[in-house]
Write a protein that holds these residues in place. Structure first.
Motif, PDB file in Angstrom:
ATOM      1  N   LEU A 153      22.892  50.051 -37.219  1.00 18.87           N
ATOM      2  CA  LEU A 153      22.940  49.603 -35.827  1.00 18.87           C
ATOM      3  C   LEU A 153      21.809  48.625 -35.533  1.00 18.87           C
ATOM      4  O   LEU A 153      22.027  47.576 -34.911  1.00 18.87           O
ATOM      5  CB  LEU A 153      22.841  50.824 -34.896  1.00 18.87           C
ATOM      6  N   VAL A 154      20.607  48.951 -35.970  1.00 21.91           N
ATOM      7  CA  VAL A 154      19.456  48.082 -35.730  1.00 21.91           C
ATOM      8  C   VAL A 154      19.633  46.744 -36.447  1.00 21.91           C
ATOM      9  O   VAL A 154      19.292  45.685 -35.908  1.00 21.91           O
ATOM     10  CB  VAL A 154      18.160  48.789 -36.179  1.00 21.91           C
ATOM     11  N   ILE A 161      17.603  55.291 -29.391  1.00 19.96           N
ATOM     12  CA  ILE A 161      16.521  55.958 -28.661  1.00 19.96           C
ATOM     13  C   ILE A 161      16.245  57.313 -29.306  1.00 19.96           C
ATOM     14  O   ILE A 161      17.042  58.243 -29.191  1.00 19.96           O
ATOM     15  CB  ILE A 161      16.889  56.169 -27.181  1.00 19.96           C
ATOM     16  N   LEU A 162      15.120  57.419 -29.995  1.00 19.55           N
ATOM     17  CA  LEU A 162      14.645  58.702 -30.511  1.00 19.55           C
ATOM     18  C   LEU A 162      13.838  59.373 -29.405  1.00 19.55           C
ATOM     19  O   LEU A 162      13.086  58.700 -28.684  1.00 19.55           O
ATOM     20  CB  LEU A 162      13.777  58.475 -31.749  1.00 19.55           C
ATOM     21  N   SER A 163      13.975  60.677 -29.241  1.00 21.39           N
ATOM     22  CA  SER A 163      13.316  61.370 -28.130  1.00 21.39           C
ATOM     23  C   SER A 163      12.851  62.752 -28.563  1.00 21.39           C
ATOM     24  O   SER A 163      12.597  62.979 -29.732  1.00 21.39           O
ATOM     25  CB  SER A 163      14.269  61.473 -26.927  1.00 21.39           C
ATOM     26  N   ALA A 193      14.046  47.041 -24.799  1.00 24.27           N
ATOM     27  CA  ALA A 193      13.843  46.542 -26.158  1.00 24.27           C
ATOM     28  C   ALA A 193      15.076  46.796 -27.021  1.00 24.27           C
ATOM     29  O   ALA A 193      15.858  47.716 -26.767  1.00 24.27           O
ATOM     30  CB  ALA A 193      12.629  47.210 -26.780  1.00 24.27           C
ATOM     31  N   HIS A 194      15.243  45.992 -28.046  1.00 16.62           N
ATOM     32  CA  HIS A 194      16.263  46.222 -29.060  1.00 16.62           C
ATOM     33  C   HIS A 194      15.608  46.814 -30.298  1.00 16.62           C
ATOM     34  O   HIS A 194      14.426  46.612 -30.549  1.00 16.62           O
ATOM     35  CB  HIS A 194      16.969  44.915 -29.423  1.00 16.62           C
ATOM     36  N   GLY A 195      16.398  47.556 -31.077  1.00 18.09           N
ATOM     37  CA  GLY A 195      15.873  48.213 -32.259  1.00 18.09           C
ATOM     38  C   GLY A 195      15.601  49.680 -31.983  1.00 18.09           C
ATOM     39  O   GLY A 195      16.102  50.261 -31.020  1.00 18.09           O
ATOM     40  N   LEU A 196      14.788  50.315 -32.837  1.00 22.50           N
ATOM     41  CA  LEU A 196      14.428  51.714 -32.649  1.00 22.50           C
ATOM     42  C   LEU A 196      13.327  51.827 -31.607  1.00 22.50           C
ATOM     43  O   LEU A 196      12.294  51.159 -31.705  1.00 22.50           O
ATOM     44  CB  LEU A 196      13.954  52.324 -33.967  1.00 22.50           C
ATOM     45  N   VAL A 197      13.535  52.676 -30.588  1.00 27.66           N
ATOM     46  CA  VAL A 197      12.528  52.925 -29.564  1.00 27.66           C
ATOM     47  C   VAL A 197      12.370  54.432 -29.407  1.00 27.66           C
ATOM     48  O   VAL A 197      13.187  55.214 -29.894  1.00 27.66           O
ATOM     49  CB  VAL A 197      12.910  52.284 -28.209  1.00 27.66           C
ATOM     50  N   GLY A 230      15.987  56.789 -38.740  1.00 31.09           N
ATOM     51  CA  GLY A 230      16.123  55.817 -39.819  1.00 31.09           C
ATOM     52  C   GLY A 230      14.780  55.323 -40.316  1.00 31.09           C
ATOM     53  O   GLY A 230      13.772  56.043 -40.274  1.00 31.09           O
ATOM     54  N   THR A 231      14.736  54.059 -40.758  1.00 35.55           N
ATOM     55  CA  THR A 231      13.542  53.526 -41.424  1.00 35.55           C
ATOM     56  C   THR A 231      13.009  52.250 -40.789  1.00 35.55           C
ATOM     57  O   THR A 231      12.045  51.676 -41.286  1.00 35.55           O
ATOM     58  CB  THR A 231      13.849  53.231 -42.905  1.00 35.55           C
ATOM     59  N   SER A 232      13.604  51.791 -39.705  1.00 34.43           N
ATOM     60  CA  SER A 232      13.192  50.506 -39.133  1.00 34.43           C
ATOM     61  C   SER A 232      11.936  50.665 -38.280  1.00 34.43           C
ATOM     62  O   SER A 232      11.450  51.771 -38.033  1.00 34.43           O
ATOM     63  CB  SER A 232      14.329  49.912 -38.297  1.00 34.43           C
ATOM     64  N   ALA A 233      11.417  49.543 -37.797  1.00 37.69           N
ATOM     65  CA  ALA A 233      10.181  49.515 -37.021  1.00 37.69           C
ATOM     66  C   ALA A 233      10.375  50.179 -35.660  1.00 37.69           C
ATOM     67  O   ALA A 233      11.442  50.086 -35.047  1.00 37.69           O
ATOM     68  CB  ALA A 233       9.716  48.077 -36.832  1.00 37.69           C
ATOM     69  N   LEU A 234       9.310  50.836 -35.173  1.00 28.65           N
ATOM     70  CA  LEU A 234       9.311  51.414 -33.829  1.00 28.65           C
ATOM     71  C   LEU A 234       8.880  50.322 -32.855  1.00 28.65           C
ATOM     72  O   LEU A 234       7.724  49.890 -32.857  1.00 28.65           O
ATOM     73  CB  LEU A 234       8.356  52.607 -33.765  1.00 28.65           C
ATOM     74  N   GLN A 235       9.825  49.896 -32.011  1.00 27.08           N
ATOM     75  CA  GLN A 235       9.612  48.716 -31.190  1.00 27.08           C
ATOM     76  C   GLN A 235       8.925  48.991 -29.859  1.00 27.08           C
ATOM     77  O   GLN A 235       8.244  48.119 -29.314  1.00 27.08           O
ATOM     78  CB  GLN A 235      10.967  48.039 -30.911  1.00 27.08           C
TER      79      GLN A 235
END
Length: 510
Positions: free
Chosen positions: A297-298, A305-307, A394-398, A378-383
């Motif tokens: 997805l990213v 959104i991780l919470s 923001a787009h990406g992992l937040v 996942g493994t992507s950057a925390l934005q």
């Protein structure tokens, strides 16, 4: 490890392994390890003698310390493993990496609003300013979607997914200038402006602390043909209020344009990540598989959104290593520190989090639970890091700061803009989240066999070597796109979603 092995070794440095099935004394687990106890599926077994006070490692990370000597082959759980504090290596951005862009554009069939927002569903919503107006709100919704109505009132509006009443237990007896009211109003405003609502009605009582006029002014909302409000006291009581609400929604239905779904890029998806009823397999199957889907997805420009801040405690150092800036990393630590102080004020402990079901499924400490939970990201950057129910831009992992309690957490994510929820479960969860659809991911075959009426995807084949995490991640990503395009989830078919609206209630109830 071979799918024929009775245990799973997650990291070379681990001093425990995870049982694939019920173990009995005498079962050979590894070349020099033999089970010495009855060990339930999903639970931990020591692979060498452990001294009292020795750190126990899973995923290559510390999950607690032994409270007594533990022999090789013994069951490791609440009777001999306890929470421990230890120094975490807080390094910001050390593992920062960018995912390669997707080779081709993925799309889903979304609904585009006049202002450019993208919806995955097309509901009319009813919100309440206070608990006192909940019965009226439900009465209005029941006129259109109640079991005795058989959907007759919406028969001429097939493009409308339903009329839903989202009620709550707050709105009064609270500080009019306090944090509790601020968070409630931010949550209600997030739902009022959610893309999945084609029209919205807000119902109040009239004398509550959370005055509709104050809510509207503070949150920049204004009445329109598709956003209407009224108070029960002003229209003449309960019966008149239900009749007023029905008339207002009938007017909305007549004025709503007939929408058609059209292809939109996957970058317009905002997916809330949840886990509930976790077990010893959550961090092995469903959570990392969801993480693989999130990476896809990213890569397509979407947002996840991780919470559940109490459920990353003990694993926050892993997220910090992926933060895009010191500001983002420090904001995450700020929220972690808030929670430790919050628990201290209430005489609680962060390790109170694992539930009875979590422990029965093999999880022992919050450290162990958190290390599996963060795999959903996942493994992507925390934005970016957001507070509860803040709009996600923001787009990406937040990350969004929320409690670990799933209804409260997901409510904050949807208020922030999530138009889809992905929810992993090992023990079996019954949950939905109107107006956003919720996809359930099961962690093991036994759960699938007994509760597949509630679970959309079974990640159990990963345990048996019949599917890889990456293959399951692709299946989950494709299911995200199909669900966003209108395919109904199991929880939607059961009618879940209205009672699960639970804003985070902060502050003193006066």
């Amino acid at each position: 490890m071979s799918s024929q092995s009775p245990v799973i070794r997650l990291h070379p440095d681990d001093n425990v392994v995870i049982s694939r099935r019920q173990l009995i004394p005498g079962n050979r687990l590894e070349a020099d390890v033999v089970a010495a106890d009855l060990v339930p599926a999903g639970h931990k077994v020591a692979t060498r003698p452990l001294a009292a006070g020795e750190p126990v490692r899973r995923y290559g990370q510390i999950i607690g310390v032994t409270t007594q000597p533990v022999d090789s082959g013994r069951h490791v759980h609440v009777h001999n493993l306890a929470m421990s504090e230890f120094a975490r290596d807080y390094v910001i951005g050390e593992d920062l990496r960018s995912l390669p862009p997707a080779p081709s554009e993925a799309t889903f069939l979304g609904i585009e609003r006049e202002d450019g927002r993208i919806a995955t569903r097309n509901y009319i919503g009813i919100l309440t300013s206070v608990n006192c107006s909940a019965t009226v709100a439900r009465g209005i919704a029941d006129h259109f979607s109640g079991p005795r109505r058989d959907g007759a009132a919406l028969r001429d509006f097939p493009h409308i997914d339903g009329v839903v009443a989202l009620t709550h237990g707050a709105g009064c007896a609270t500080d009019s200038e306090g944090e509790g009211l601020t968070v409630l109003r931010r949550t209600l405003a997030g739902y009022a402006g959610h893309a999945n609502f084609a029209g919205l009605l807000i119902v109040g009582l009239g004398c509550e602390t959370n005055q509709i006029s104050g809510l509207m002014a503070e949150q920049g909302l204004s009445e329109s043909a598709l956003l209407r409000t009224f108070n029960i006291q002003e229209v003449g009581g309960t019966t008149a209020a239900v009749e007023t609400g029905v008339r207002l929604i009938e007017t909305m239905l007549a004025e709503l344009p007939r929408v058609e779904r059209r292809p939109v890029p996957a970058s317009r998806l905002i997916v809330g990540l949840q886990c509930g009823g976790s077990d010893g397999y959550s961090g092995i199957t469903a959570n990392p598989a969801l993480g693989a889907a999130v990476d896809r997805l990213v890569a397509h420009g979407g947002t996840a959104i991780l919470s559940e801040t109490p459920e990353i405690y003990g694993a926050e150092h892993l997220l910090l290593r992926r933060a895009v800036s010191r500001e983002v990393g420090e904001k995450l630590l700020e929220r972690i520190n808030w929670w430790t102080q919050y628990c201290e004020r209430h005489g609680a402990s962060m390790n109170n989090n694992p539930s009875a079901g979590n422990k029965a499924g093999g999880l022992t400490t919050i450290l162990e639970k958190s290390l599996g939970a963060v795999a959903k990201g996942g493994t992507s950057a925390l934005q970016a890091v957001y507070e509860y129910a803040q709009p996600v831009r923001a787009h990406g992992l937040v990350f969004m700061d929320t409690p670990g309690y799933d209804p409260v957490s997901a409510t904050g994510q949807v208020a922030g803009g999530a138009n889809l929820i992905c929810f992993t479960t090992g023990r079996g969860s019954a949950y939905g989240c109107a107006p956003s659809p919720s996809i359930k991911l099961g962690t093991n075959n036994a759960l699938w066999a007994r509760q597949q009426a509630d679970v959309d995807i079974n990640c159990g084949p990963i345990l048996d070597g019949e599917s890889s995490i990456d293959e399951m991640g692709e299946q989950i990503f494709r299911t995200m796109l199909a669900t966003a395009s209108g395919t109904r989830t199991k929880s939607e078919l059961h009618g879940y979603g209205q009672s699960e609206f639970v804003p985070w209630q902060l502050g003193a109830v006066m």
